[in-house]
Design an enzyme around this catalytic site. Structure first.
Site, PDB file in Angstrom:
ATOM      1  CB  SER A 131     -36.447 -34.149 -41.514  1.00  0.00           C
ATOM      2  OG  SER A 131     -35.985 -34.395 -42.739  1.00  0.00           O
ATOM      3  CE1 TYR A 144     -32.448 -37.354 -38.066  1.00  0.00           C
ATOM      4  CE2 TYR A 144     -34.423 -37.221 -40.228  1.00  0.00           C
ATOM      5  CZ  TYR A 144     -32.923 -36.519 -39.559  1.00  0.00           C
ATOM      6  OH  TYR A 144     -32.811 -35.296 -39.484  1.00  0.00           O
TER       7      TYR A 144
END
Length: 234
Positions: A131, A144
């Site tokens: 990401s 995350y």
């Protein structure tokens, strides 16, 4: 027929990847923890689905065994919770932390370990889903961001350790609209590419990396140019 395993394949980015591979003539094993969502996949001859909890070692092993590929051309590690927000660090529990670390990072390790013999047999490729949050953050996205940063590091470690038999790369998606949410002109135009991304953009990048024989250990940002744009709030 080329073979692939895609995790997190029941919805969003993973679903788009699985269906694009089938369209391109691949045989795909679609893995996801959400069995109800898996059942909504258009089941055709080249697409099988298997329930899999990426945070559970036995579940990963069972799913890979059920897929039954002796030769595996492609493993796409896409599964894990998509919502990155955890709340304040002061109130996070270890279970909150593990909510992201276990499926995203440990799950990637487990999937590669279980698939390694079949990947080596086919001289296949791995595409891990990182990401842009691995290199830039919003507040309260600790677990995350850490998980995706770990995926980036694990990607180059695997590329070096498994090469030349297996190529390992990662994709770092930016803002990808997976649910058809209402978007403003400003949402689109803040991207140098002029729009927010779609799951099909990521599927296209997976196809590229699956066949890019001289590319390994890399992280490909697919973010409409946002990690290259400097933004100052007025």
């Amino acid at each position: 027929m080329k073979t692939a395993i895609v995790t997190g394949a029941a919805s969003g980015i993973g679903r788009a990847i699985a269906l694009r591979l089938v369209k391109e003539g691949w045989q795909v094993a679609a893995l996801d923890i959400d069995e109800a969502a898996l059942a909504t996949l258009p089941h055709e001859m080249a697409l099988w689905d298997f329930a899999c909890d990426l945070a559970d070692e036995a579940s990963v092993k069972s799913a890979v065994e059920q897929a039954g590929f002796d030769r595996l051309d492609l493993l796409v590690n896409n599964g894990g919770p998509a919502d990155p927000f955890s709340g304040p660090i002061e109130t996070m529990t270890l279970a909150d932390w593990d909510h992201w670390i276990e499926p995203h990072l440990t799950g990637t390790f487990l999937m590669v370990r279980e698939c390694a013999p079949a990947l080596r047999a086919a001289r296949g490729a791995v595409v891990n889903m990182a990401s842009t949050r691995a290199i830039q953050s919003q507040p309260q996205t600790y677990g995350y961001a850490a998980a995706k940063g770990g995926v980036v590091a694990l990607t180059h470690a695997l590329a070096v350790g498994m090469g030349p038999d297996v190529r390992v790369n990662a994709i770092a998606p930016g803002w990808i609209d997976t649910v058809g949410e209402p978007l403003s002109a400003r949402d689109h135009l803040q991207h140098p590419a002029g729009r927010v991304g779609t799951p099909d953009d990521i599927a296209e990048a997976v196809l590229y990396l699956a066949g890019a024989g001289f590319v390994t250990g890399q992280v490909l940002p697919v973010d409409g140019g946002m990690t290259r744009r400097m933004i100052y709030e007025e």
